[in-house]
Design an enzyme around this catalytic site. Structure first.
Site, PDB file in Angstrom:
ATOM      1  N   TYR A 103      33.429  43.590  49.452  1.00  0.00           N
ATOM      2  CA  TYR A 103      32.613  42.571  48.821  1.00  0.00           C
ATOM      3  C   TYR A 103      31.748  41.814  50.097  1.00  0.00           C
ATOM      4  O   TYR A 103      30.635  41.737  49.937  1.00  0.00           O
ATOM      5  CB  TYR A 103      33.351  41.636  48.001  1.00  0.00           C
ATOM      6  CG  TYR A 103      32.611  40.617  47.367  1.00  0.00           C
ATOM      7  CD1 TYR A 103      31.999  40.758  46.359  1.00  0.00           C
ATOM      8  CD2 TYR A 103      33.042  39.016  47.751  1.00  0.00           C
ATOM      9  CE1 TYR A 103      30.986  39.508  45.519  1.00  0.00           C
ATOM     10  CE2 TYR A 103      31.991  38.038  47.490  1.00  0.00           C
ATOM     11  CZ  TYR A 103      31.074  38.253  46.156  1.00  0.00           C
ATOM     12  OH  TYR A 103      30.562  37.399  45.634  1.00  0.00           O
ATOM     13  N   GLY A 155      43.120  38.797  34.062  1.00  0.00           N
ATOM     14  CA  GLY A 155      42.765  39.508  35.218  1.00  0.00           C
ATOM     15  C   GLY A 155      42.201  41.012  34.895  1.00  0.00           C
ATOM     16  O   GLY A 155      42.111  41.885  35.705  1.00  0.00           O
ATOM     17  N   SER A 178      37.010  37.794  32.608  1.00  0.00           N
ATOM     18  CA  SER A 178      37.026  36.287  32.747  1.00  0.00           C
ATOM     19  C   SER A 178      37.745  35.391  31.863  1.00  0.00           C
ATOM     20  O   SER A 178      37.433  34.205  31.277  1.00  0.00           O
ATOM     21  CB  SER A 178      35.696  35.732  32.753  1.00  0.00           C
ATOM     22  OG  SER A 178      35.370  34.678  33.610  1.00  0.00           O
ATOM     23  N   SER A 179      39.148  35.707  32.099  1.00  0.00           N
ATOM     24  CA  SER A 179      40.255  34.777  31.230  1.00  0.00           C
ATOM     25  C   SER A 179      40.102  33.460  32.080  1.00  0.00           C
ATOM     26  O   SER A 179      40.489  32.436  31.761  1.00  0.00           O
ATOM     27  CB  SER A 179      41.230  35.367  31.428  1.00  0.00           C
ATOM     28  OG  SER A 179      42.060  35.530  32.640  1.00  0.00           O
ATOM     29  N   ASP A 222      23.946  38.156  41.462  1.00  0.00           N
ATOM     30  CA  ASP A 222      24.252  36.398  41.381  1.00  0.00           C
ATOM     31  C   ASP A 222      24.256  35.842  42.631  1.00  0.00           C
ATOM     32  O   ASP A 222      23.459  35.033  42.951  1.00  0.00           O
ATOM     33  CB  ASP A 222      25.529  36.282  40.810  1.00  0.00           C
ATOM     34  CG  ASP A 222      26.796  36.889  41.309  1.00  0.00           C
ATOM     35  OD1 ASP A 222      26.632  37.661  42.238  1.00  0.00           O
ATOM     36  OD2 ASP A 222      27.958  36.644  40.954  1.00  0.00           O
ATOM     37  N   GLY A 263      39.032  41.538  34.162  1.00  0.00           N
ATOM     38  CA  GLY A 263      37.724  41.526  34.290  1.00  0.00           C
ATOM     39  C   GLY A 263      36.778  41.109  33.391  1.00  0.00           C
ATOM     40  O   GLY A 263      35.540  40.878  33.309  1.00  0.00           O
ATOM     41  N   HIS A 265      25.809  42.282  40.894  1.00  0.00           N
ATOM     42  CA  HIS A 265      25.796  41.866  42.150  1.00  0.00           C
ATOM     43  C   HIS A 265      24.338  41.513  42.483  1.00  0.00           C
ATOM     44  O   HIS A 265      23.842  41.487  43.643  1.00  0.00           O
ATOM     45  CB  HIS A 265      25.892  43.365  43.122  1.00  0.00           C
ATOM     46  CG  HIS A 265      27.513  43.783  43.261  1.00  0.00           C
ATOM     47  ND1 HIS A 265      28.262  43.053  44.086  1.00  0.00           N
ATOM     48  CD2 HIS A 265      28.134  44.707  42.643  1.00  0.00           C
ATOM     49  CE1 HIS A 265      29.482  43.538  43.869  1.00  0.00           C
ATOM     50  NE2 HIS A 265      29.424  44.469  42.917  1.00  0.00           N
ATOM     51  N   ASP A 286      29.992  33.349  34.725  1.00  0.00           N
ATOM     52  CA  ASP A 286      31.116  33.160  33.822  1.00  0.00           C
ATOM     53  C   ASP A 286      31.261  31.831  33.360  1.00  0.00           C
ATOM     54  O   ASP A 286      31.647  31.962  31.952  1.00  0.00           O
ATOM     55  CB  ASP A 286      32.692  33.465  34.610  1.00  0.00           C
ATOM     56  CG  ASP A 286      32.682  34.745  35.430  1.00  0.00           C
ATOM     57  OD1 ASP A 286      31.728  35.492  35.165  1.00  0.00           O
ATOM     58  OD2 ASP A 286      33.599  35.036  35.971  1.00  0.00           O
TER      59      ASP A 286
HETATM   60  P1  ADP Z   1      39.953  37.213  35.235  1.00  0.00           P
HETATM   61  O1  ADP Z   1      39.183  36.017  35.260  1.00  0.00           O
HETATM   62  O2  ADP Z   1      39.062  38.655  35.354  1.00  0.00           O
HETATM   63  O3  ADP Z   1      40.643  37.519  33.988  1.00  0.00           O
HETATM   64  P2  ADP Z   1      40.978  36.305  37.432  1.00  0.00           P
HETATM   65  O4  ADP Z   1      42.003  36.922  38.503  1.00  0.00           O
HETATM   66  O5  ADP Z   1      39.888  35.686  37.833  1.00  0.00           O
HETATM   67  O6  ADP Z   1      40.690  37.513  36.509  1.00  0.00           O
HETATM   68  O7  ADP Z   1      41.797  35.105  36.459  1.00  0.00           O
HETATM   69  C1  ADP Z   1      43.084  35.481  36.158  1.00  0.00           C
HETATM   70  C2  ADP Z   1      44.230  34.318  36.365  1.00  0.00           C
HETATM   71  O8  ADP Z   1      43.768  33.417  35.654  1.00  0.00           O
HETATM   72  C3  ADP Z   1      45.599  34.621  35.959  1.00  0.00           C
HETATM   73  O9  ADP Z   1      46.269  35.155  36.960  1.00  0.00           O
HETATM   74  C4  ADP Z   1      46.185  33.407  35.567  1.00  0.00           C
HETATM   75  O10 ADP Z   1      46.505  32.599  36.979  1.00  0.00           O
HETATM   76  C5  ADP Z   1      45.012  32.567  35.183  1.00  0.00           C
HETATM   77  N1  ADP Z   1      44.838  32.470  33.599  1.00  0.00           N
HETATM   78  C6  ADP Z   1      44.006  32.982  32.921  1.00  0.00           C
HETATM   79  N2  ADP Z   1      44.253  32.919  31.584  1.00  0.00           N
HETATM   80  C7  ADP Z   1      45.643  32.165  31.498  1.00  0.00           C
HETATM   81  C8  ADP Z   1      46.126  31.859  30.403  1.00  0.00           C
HETATM   82  N3  ADP Z   1      45.963  32.216  29.239  1.00  0.00           N
HETATM   83  N4  ADP Z   1      47.401  31.445  30.803  1.00  0.00           N
HETATM   84  C9  ADP Z   1      47.761  31.428  32.013  1.00  0.00           C
HETATM   85  N5  ADP Z   1      47.078  31.662  33.292  1.00  0.00           N
HETATM   86  C10 ADP Z   1      45.752  32.132  32.701  1.00  0.00           C
HETATM   87 MG    MG Z   2      37.857  35.297  36.724  1.00  0.00          MG
END
Ligand code: ADP
Ligand code: MG
Length: 391
Positions: free
Chosen positions: A228, A128, A132-133, A40, A130, A38, A178
């Site tokens: 938030y 999803g 940072s996918s 950034d 946390g 918190h 991220d």
């Molecule tokens: P986090 O970044 O913490 O994982 P977010 O809600 O910011 O969570 O991002 C998750 C979203 O990013 C997923 O719901 C999807 O829409 C997208 N995403 C991330 N990685 C992939 C993947 N490998 N394939 C498809 N969608 C993805």
């Molecule tokens: Mg994210």
């Protein structure tokens, strides 16, 4: 799974989807924030680390020679087809493809010449969770496009392009952390990011004796009160009372002198941000010096501040930290804290590498005993940022 193995799997997935091998492959990691929470949006400091979990994107020129981009992900059903002769626009709200499509739009805005291609996404970053996918997906896409177009971006510019994709296409007003770590992470290093100057600084963590253990509580408390937004508004009120541009510019003395002109809650919110910035800079020094007891204490102090002053923890995150304290330094845990926005999600612990197996087992068993919830755990050393696997 190693990155090589993941790349191999992705190539196989690509072949299954499109019936031929890929020409290009790029990868980008997820991340965990070691300390600096918190801070950034208060122009402060964060200290994330790239984790040994990656998103890979494989691609080949479109088979029909047409100006069409196709995107598939093994994690998601909806495939997307993008006609390059039409203006690129965001898809439906919540569509996974908005992340890569936003990055493609960013390259086109910069005048990149793109022909049609087929792409397959495959990942070991939990979606999803946390970690940072979303940034991993954006940065992997950007790295792929650099390879396809032969146009290398400056790393900061590349991270900002990805952040803009998340803002404008995914509708998520995220900070810069991220994307910065996913682009600029380096093996055996953390990344200290100054969110005001946007200057990244690699911090060596070469001592192999320590690793980071990520504990996903597997809870996500949905809060109705817009917590938030409330925190941001409270920080705003604190800056007004202090007469500073942002909480980055305040220190503990200033805060004490101004205390009477703030309401109690606003004061505590500001105290968290001001002290967290200090802790983050001290932790970077501690990592540099391999001073693990100090780094660990700063992590515990960060957690206490987030729990008591910022009030963004929850019983499950507190349970993980209590268990870590019980195991203690003798058991191999130097420190532990919640990481990410809070109200669930992950905790991160600094753990002796030779104790990782025993600590993981004990944390998992004790957490489940206390909460009746199975956690997900994994360990990582600081991993490399985005790379080209095949070009
Ligand atoms: P986090 O970044 O913490 O994982 P977010 O809600 O910011 O969570 O991002 C998750 C979203 O990013 C997923 O719901 C999807 O829409 C997208 N995403 C991330 N990685 C992939 C993947 N490998 N394939 C498809 N969608 C993805
Ligand atoms: Mg994210």
């Amino acid at each position: 799974m190693t990155l090589d193995e993941l790349g191999h799997q992705t190539a196989q997935q690509f072949a299954r989807t499109y019936g031929r091998p890929p020409h290009w492959m790029a990868a980008a990691p997820g991340r965990v924030n070691v300390i600096g929470e918190h801070t950034d949006y208060n122009d402060g400091f964060v200290l994330p680390m790239a984790i040994e979990r990656y998103t890979v994107i494989a691609a080949a020129p479109a088979a029909d020679g047409k100006g069409r981009i196709q995107l598939h992900s093994t994690a998601s059903n909806g495939a997307v087809s993008l006609d390059l002769s039409e203006p690129v626009k965001p898809g439906p709200k919540g569509a996974w493809s908005n992340y890569p499509v936003g990055v493609i739009a960013g390259f086109l805005d910069r005048g990149a010449k793109l022909g049609g291609f087929d792409a397959q996404v495959h990942s070991t970053v939990p979606l999803g969770g946390g970690l940072s996918s979303s940034a991993a997906l954006e940065v992997a896409t950007a790295t792929l496009l650099e390879e396809i177009t032969g146009q290398q971006l400056d790393p900061v510019d590349k991270a900002l392009l990805c952040q803009k994709a998340e803002h404008d296409y995914a509708g998520m007003p995220c900070g810069i952390m991220d994307q910065f770590i996913s682009v600029m992470g380096k093996r055996d290093h953390l990344l200290l990011v100054d969110c005001r100057s946007r200057r990244p600084e690699l911090v060596p963590m070469s001592d192999p004796a320590m690793a980071l253990l990520v504990v996903n509580t597997n809870v996500k408390h949905e809060l109705t009160g817009g917590e938030y937004a409330k925190r941001r508004a409270q920080c705003e009120r604190a800056t007004k009372a202090l007469g500073v541009a942002s909480l980055r510019d305040a220190d503990a003395d200033m805060l004490e002198r101004t205390r009477r002109r703030m309401d109690e809650v606003v004061y505590r919110r500001a105290r968290h941000v001001v002290s967290e910035n200090e802790r983050t800079l001290l932790a970077a020094e501690g990592v540099r010096a391999s001073n693990w007891p100090t780094v660990g204490q700063l992590m515990y102090a960060s957690h206490a501040s987030l729990r008591d002053d910022y009030e963004v923890s929850c019983p499950e995150l507190d349970a993980v930290v209590e268990i870590a304290l019980d195991i203690g330094r003798e058991g191999g845990v130097a420190g532990c804290r919640m990481t990410g926005g809070g109200f669930g999600g992950c905790a991160v612990a600094l753990v002796r590498t030779d104790a990782v197996a025993a600590v993981s087992e004990r944390v998992a068993a004790e957490y489940e005993r206390r909460t009746k919830i199975k956690p997900a755990l994994f360990v990582s050393r600081p991993a490399a940022g985005a790379t080209v696997l095949k070009g």
